[in-house]
Design a protein around this motif. Structure first.
Motif, short mmCIF file in Angstrom:
data_model
loop_
_atom_site.label_atom_id
_atom_site.label_comp_id
_atom_site.label_asym_id
_atom_site.label_seq_id
_atom_site.Cartn_x
_atom_site.Cartn_y
_atom_site.Cartn_z
N UNK A 1 34.72 48.67 44.57
CA UNK A 1 36.04 48.99 44.27
C UNK A 1 36.32 49.41 42.70
N UNK A 2 37.34 50.16 42.39
CA UNK A 2 37.75 50.79 41.20
C UNK A 2 39.13 50.37 40.76
N UNK B 1 32.66 40.23 44.39
CA UNK B 1 33.79 40.34 43.43
C UNK B 1 33.63 40.71 41.99
N UNK B 2 32.35 40.59 41.72
CA UNK B 2 32.01 40.53 40.14
C UNK B 2 32.14 41.93 39.53
N UNK B 3 32.29 42.13 38.36
CA UNK B 3 32.56 43.28 37.69
C UNK B 3 31.08 44.04 37.63
N UNK B 4 30.92 45.30 37.73
CA UNK B 4 29.74 45.76 37.76
C UNK B 4 29.68 47.12 36.68
N UNK C 1 35.78 39.81 34.25
CA UNK C 1 36.13 38.84 35.02
C UNK C 1 36.00 39.21 36.40
N UNK C 2 35.52 38.45 37.51
CA UNK C 2 35.63 39.00 38.83
C UNK C 2 36.97 38.96 39.42
N UNK C 3 36.92 39.58 40.51
CA UNK C 3 37.97 39.63 41.44
C UNK C 3 38.62 38.21 41.84
#
Length: 137
Positions: free
Chosen positions: A96-97, A110-113, A119-121
């Motif tokens: 997701x963006x 949910x982790x940032x890529x 931070x994760x969602x």
């Protein structure tokens, strides 16, 4: 001596006040829907993801993992959450963006890529019965 003591006390008070800036607020979530609900049709297959408005801070994302389990996250981006930017599902279906910053997050955990998010969602608990999906915190 009195001035030094006053300065120490003021310093302790000042530095002990933690800020919650940069954290997605915790709000009560209690979503329930039938697995046959048309809004959840994309969850019939692994890798499917849906967005649900009206819950959490900026809505919910529910994702069906490859093993058939489900994950749910708040749509509010963890990067500058005070802006309340709701992430959108990418065409790939795996990320997701955040439209405000360009940050990307994995739907698997949910982790940032993709920066600038670090931070994760915010995750939610998903329980599934034979006929219903429950998302809560």
């Amino acid at each position: 001596m009195r001035k030094v003591l006053t300065l120490v006390i003021i310093s302790i008070i000042f530095f002990s006040c933690g800020k919650t800036e940069g954290v997605v607020p915790s709000v009560p979530v209690n979503f329930r829907a039938s697995k046959t609900d048309p809004r959840l049709a994309a969850l019939n297959s692994a890798g499917g993801a849906v967005t649900i408005s009206g819950y959490g801070v900026a809505g919910l994302i529910i994702y069906r993992q490859a093993d058939g389990s489900y994950s749910a996250y708040d749509r509010c981006s963890s990067y500058q959450p005070e802006k309340l930017c709701a992430v959108t599902i990418d065409d790939t279906g795996f990320t997701v963006t955040d439209p405000c910053s360009g940050s990307k997050f994995s739907l698997a955990d949910g982790s940032p890529v993709k920066a600038p998010a670090t931070r994760s969602l915010r995750p939610y608990t998903v329980n599934v019965s034979n006929f219903e999906i429950f998302v809560s915190n």
